[in-house]
Design a protein around this motif. Sequence first.
Motif, PDB file in Angstrom:
ATOM      1  N   GLY A   1      -5.084 -17.915  11.756  1.00 49.99           N
ATOM      2  CA  GLY A   1      -5.886 -18.042  10.749  1.00 49.99           C
ATOM      3  C   GLY A   1      -4.497 -17.244   9.705  1.00 49.99           C
ATOM      4  O   GLY A   1      -5.283 -17.174   8.312  1.00 49.99           O
ATOM      5  N   GLY A   2      -3.521 -17.031  10.492  1.00 51.72           N
ATOM      6  CA  GLY A   2      -3.187 -16.453   9.412  1.00 51.72           C
ATOM      7  C   GLY A   2      -3.171 -14.101   9.362  1.00 51.72           C
ATOM      8  O   GLY A   2      -4.197 -13.818   9.883  1.00 51.72           O
ATOM      9  N   ALA A   3      -2.339 -14.303   9.117  1.00 58.71           N
ATOM     10  CA  ALA A   3      -2.223 -12.174   8.843  1.00 58.71           C
ATOM     11  C   ALA A   3      -3.150 -12.158   8.291  1.00 58.71           C
ATOM     12  O   ALA A   3      -3.814 -10.601   8.845  1.00 58.71           O
ATOM     13  CB  ALA A   3      -1.192 -12.109   8.485  1.00 58.71           C
ATOM     14  N   GLY A   4      -3.636 -12.831   7.112  1.00 61.35           N
ATOM     15  CA  GLY A   4      -5.168 -12.521   6.785  1.00 61.35           C
ATOM     16  C   GLY A   4      -6.416 -12.624   7.317  1.00 61.35           C
ATOM     17  O   GLY A   4      -7.040 -13.467   6.078  1.00 61.35           O
ATOM     18  N   GLY A   5      -5.894 -13.576   8.291  1.00 56.72           N
ATOM     19  CA  GLY A   5      -7.646 -14.021   9.162  1.00 56.72           C
ATOM     20  C   GLY A   5      -9.225 -13.703   9.056  1.00 56.72           C
ATOM     21  O   GLY A   5      -9.112 -12.365   8.163  1.00 56.72           O
TER      22      GLY A   5
ATOM     23  N   GLN B   1      -5.523 -18.306   2.644  1.00 55.25           N
ATOM     24  CA  GLN B   1      -5.059 -18.309   3.135  1.00 55.25           C
ATOM     25  C   GLN B   1      -4.100 -19.816   4.022  1.00 55.25           C
ATOM     26  O   GLN B   1      -3.441 -20.291   4.803  1.00 55.25           O
ATOM     27  CB  GLN B   1      -5.559 -17.868   4.935  1.00 55.25           C
ATOM     28  CG  GLN B   1      -5.352 -16.416   5.979  1.00 55.25           C
ATOM     29  CD  GLN B   1      -4.198 -15.722   5.262  1.00 55.25           C
ATOM     30  OE1 GLN B   1      -3.801 -15.612   6.570  1.00 55.25           O
ATOM     31  NE2 GLN B   1      -3.990 -14.987   4.211  1.00 55.25           N
ATOM     32  N   GLY B   2      -4.375 -20.516   2.728  1.00 59.03           N
ATOM     33  CA  GLY B   2      -3.972 -22.065   2.183  1.00 59.03           C
ATOM     34  C   GLY B   2      -4.486 -22.792   2.775  1.00 59.03           C
ATOM     35  O   GLY B   2      -4.597 -23.960   2.490  1.00 59.03           O
ATOM     36  N   TYR B   3      -6.329 -22.595   3.120  1.00 61.63           N
ATOM     37  CA  TYR B   3      -7.131 -23.844   3.598  1.00 61.63           C
ATOM     38  C   TYR B   3      -7.958 -24.173   2.372  1.00 61.63           C
ATOM     39  O   TYR B   3      -7.903 -23.349   1.319  1.00 61.63           O
ATOM     40  CB  TYR B   3      -8.009 -22.615   4.421  1.00 61.63           C
ATOM     41  CG  TYR B   3      -7.629 -22.952   6.132  1.00 61.63           C
ATOM     42  CD1 TYR B   3      -7.416 -23.639   6.881  1.00 61.63           C
ATOM     43  CD2 TYR B   3      -6.291 -21.381   6.294  1.00 61.63           C
ATOM     44  CE1 TYR B   3      -6.627 -23.951   8.669  1.00 61.63           C
ATOM     45  CE2 TYR B   3      -6.191 -21.619   7.497  1.00 61.63           C
ATOM     46  CZ  TYR B   3      -6.163 -22.500   8.483  1.00 61.63           C
ATOM     47  OH  TYR B   3      -5.726 -22.016   9.526  1.00 61.63           O
ATOM     48  N   PRO B   4      -8.655 -25.342   1.929  1.00 53.55           N
ATOM     49  CA  PRO B   4      -8.432 -25.787   1.131  1.00 53.55           C
ATOM     50  C   PRO B   4     -10.219 -25.341   1.737  1.00 53.55           C
ATOM     51  O   PRO B   4     -10.794 -25.218   2.331  1.00 53.55           O
ATOM     52  CB  PRO B   4      -8.333 -27.068   1.171  1.00 53.55           C
ATOM     53  CG  PRO B   4      -8.703 -27.551   3.171  1.00 53.55           C
ATOM     54  CD  PRO B   4      -7.708 -26.514   3.533  1.00 53.55           C
ATOM     55  N   GLY B   5     -10.816 -25.453   0.299  1.00 51.84           N
ATOM     56  CA  GLY B   5     -12.500 -25.257   0.187  1.00 51.84           C
ATOM     57  C   GLY B   5     -13.019 -23.966   0.228  1.00 51.84           C
ATOM     58  O   GLY B   5     -12.609 -22.812   0.901  1.00 51.84           O
TER      59      GLY B   5
END
Length: 351
Positions: free
Chosen positions: A109-113, A139-143
């Motif tokens: 989920g990334g560093a800020g998951g 973290q770049g994910y849509p929605g």
Amino acid sequence: MPHPITQAPFGLLEDGTAITQFTLSNANGLTAKIIDFGGIITALHAPDREGHLADVVLGFDTLDAYEGDSPYFGALIGRYGNRIAGSRFTLDGREYVLPANDGDNHLHGGAGGFHKVKWQASVEGDSLVLAYRSVDGEQGYPGNLDVVASYTLSDDNELVMRLRAVTDKPTPVNLTQHSYFNLCGEGDILDHLLTIDADTFVPIDAGAIPLGMLSPVTGTPFDFRTPRPIGERVGQPDKQLRHGRGYDHNFVLNKPDGKAMTRAAHVLDPGSGRVLELFTEEPGLQFYSGNFLDGSLAGKGRSFGHRSGFCLEPQHFPDSPNRPRFPNVILRPGQVYETESRFRFSVQGGG
């Protein structure tokens, strides 16, 4: 009979946000401590064959250690557990770029998951319920993704984890739990006897990205269909073990009934007699043998040396957004993501 869930302050984040630790307990002496930062299991005490309790998960004494460079000790993972190759995927004709935090790849989920956010906590009966809204573009994910996670500790000595999510745009979702277990409560985990109900596993390249096919475990160090010590073959000159620096692979669970709850893994510490069984609705299990622990991290009065903990992460397969042949991980508006996993503790010969 349900035991009350108690709570106590666990410290302040760097921005001053107060974090609370919740303690779940049952009639048999098991306790689980969970904080509303990252949904992290900070401690889990289970009895051995003599009835002596030990903390069987790795973790820290203080909040700042979890807020710092923690290797996901005890945390809820999202939006996507495991790796996404090249930190990008294409969905419905649009490419999405995610932050890279594992070489060129996107991990957990990334560093800020989800492991680094404050969840909204509530107590509902004998369950701790944690809620979080991951906003569109996080973290770049849509929605906008609304997630609810619950932990329940039953008198059957099961820590039950239920996960639920809905979205307003199509998005990949693959949530999991990332506790590091050591059923001895100290030392390494190499003598633990592990069974995984999987005939195949997902081979990886040197960057831990799937090669795309499934490989039989027969005749390899990945055959845990009968109990084998974790340390028995971890040092063999096997290409897949070199790529993972040990075990860090997704096992394809034998699930003839699809999503049905099945026993994925069984672990016995012969010394203490403690047993951990994992039951899950997920199609895969990431088994990690603590390869990157090197003694540089410490908590609870000890340092965490090489292979001092193992992870059993129930999940979908790594890099599935880029692998149409893997089980689907795309959640769409109107659909509900729901999954349940159970970590059952017992003692060899009883309990």
